[in-house]
Design an enzyme around this catalytic site. Structure first.
Site, PDB file in Angstrom:
ATOM      1  N   ARG A  18       3.001   5.759   4.077  1.00 34.37           N
ATOM      2  CA  ARG A  18       2.344   5.052   5.322  1.00 34.37           C
ATOM      3  C   ARG A  18       3.399   5.300   6.618  1.00 34.37           C
ATOM      4  O   ARG A  18       4.465   5.421   6.462  1.00 34.37           O
ATOM      5  CB  ARG A  18       1.992   3.494   5.265  1.00 34.37           C
ATOM      6  CG  ARG A  18       1.092   3.146   4.255  1.00 34.37           C
ATOM      7  CD  ARG A  18      -0.252   3.582   4.660  1.00 34.37           C
ATOM      8  NE  ARG A  18      -1.303   3.532   3.396  1.00 34.37           N
ATOM      9  CZ  ARG A  18      -1.836   4.514   2.836  1.00 34.37           C
ATOM     10  NH1 ARG A  18      -1.394   5.844   3.084  1.00 34.37           N
ATOM     11  NH2 ARG A  18      -2.458   4.341   1.798  1.00 34.37           N
ATOM     12  N   CYS A  19       2.588   5.357   7.765  1.00 34.92           N
ATOM     13  CA  CYS A  19       3.130   5.797   8.991  1.00 34.92           C
ATOM     14  C   CYS A  19       4.292   4.990   9.252  1.00 34.92           C
ATOM     15  O   CYS A  19       4.375   3.671   8.840  1.00 34.92           O
ATOM     16  CB  CYS A  19       2.205   5.393  10.089  1.00 34.92           C
ATOM     17  SG  CYS A  19       2.550   5.864  11.862  1.00 34.92           S
ATOM     18  N   PRO A  20       5.664   5.296   9.467  1.00 39.18           N
ATOM     19  CA  PRO A  20       5.982   6.726  10.006  1.00 39.18           C
ATOM     20  C   PRO A  20       6.298   7.614   8.917  1.00 39.18           C
ATOM     21  O   PRO A  20       6.800   8.835   9.135  1.00 39.18           O
ATOM     22  CB  PRO A  20       6.924   6.513  11.193  1.00 39.18           C
ATOM     23  CG  PRO A  20       7.584   5.502  10.423  1.00 39.18           C
ATOM     24  CD  PRO A  20       6.765   4.691   9.761  1.00 39.18           C
ATOM     25  N   GLU A  21       6.170   7.178   7.872  1.00 38.75           N
ATOM     26  CA  GLU A  21       6.981   8.003   6.703  1.00 38.75           C
ATOM     27  C   GLU A  21       6.286   9.528   6.434  1.00 38.75           C
ATOM     28  O   GLU A  21       7.345  10.512   6.507  1.00 38.75           O
ATOM     29  CB  GLU A  21       6.699   7.224   5.377  1.00 38.75           C
ATOM     30  CG  GLU A  21       7.790   6.120   5.201  1.00 38.75           C
ATOM     31  CD  GLU A  21       7.511   5.369   3.898  1.00 38.75           C
ATOM     32  OE1 GLU A  21       8.753   5.421   3.018  1.00 38.75           O
ATOM     33  OE2 GLU A  21       6.595   4.942   3.519  1.00 38.75           O
ATOM     34  N   ASP A  45      -2.926   8.610   4.230  1.00 38.09           N
ATOM     35  CA  ASP A  45      -2.899   7.599   5.314  1.00 38.09           C
ATOM     36  C   ASP A  45      -3.812   8.017   6.424  1.00 38.09           C
ATOM     37  O   ASP A  45      -3.406   8.980   6.898  1.00 38.09           O
ATOM     38  CB  ASP A  45      -1.208   7.567   5.844  1.00 38.09           C
ATOM     39  CG  ASP A  45      -0.995   6.540   7.002  1.00 38.09           C
ATOM     40  OD1 ASP A  45      -2.036   5.840   7.317  1.00 38.09           O
ATOM     41  OD2 ASP A  45      -0.037   6.584   7.462  1.00 38.09           O
TER      42      ASP A  45
END
Length: 82
Positions: A18-21, A45
């Site tokens: 999930r953001c920001p990964e 995502d």
């Protein structure tokens, strides 16, 4: 019809992240690529539908193709030269 996503130079599996990964992983992967190489990004995502194109614009890479109608989403990026 040619599958634009076939035969990328590198593939990044960001499924489940999930953001920001996802964008952080894209940035790290692209850093180790040569200008002109392609990267297939696979993600689920919904934020990547905005973040990946924005990353490409900001970092001057080319988004060659994107498939975002259903998950998993697929993006094909070409590293820009610098």
């Amino acid at each position: 019809m040619t599958d634009l996503f076939a035969n990328p130079d590198k593939t990044l599996d960001a499924l489940g992240l999930r953001c920001p990964e996802p964008v952080m992983m894209v940035r790290k992967t692209v850093r180790h690529m040569v200008a002109g190489e392609t990267l297939l990004i696979i993600a689920d995502d919904p934020a990547t539908t905005r973040d990946i194109p924005g990353f490409c614009r900001f970092m001057e890479h080319t988004l060659l193709a994107q498939e975002i109608e259903q998950t998993p989403y697929r993006y094909l990026l070409r590293k820009g030269g610098a």
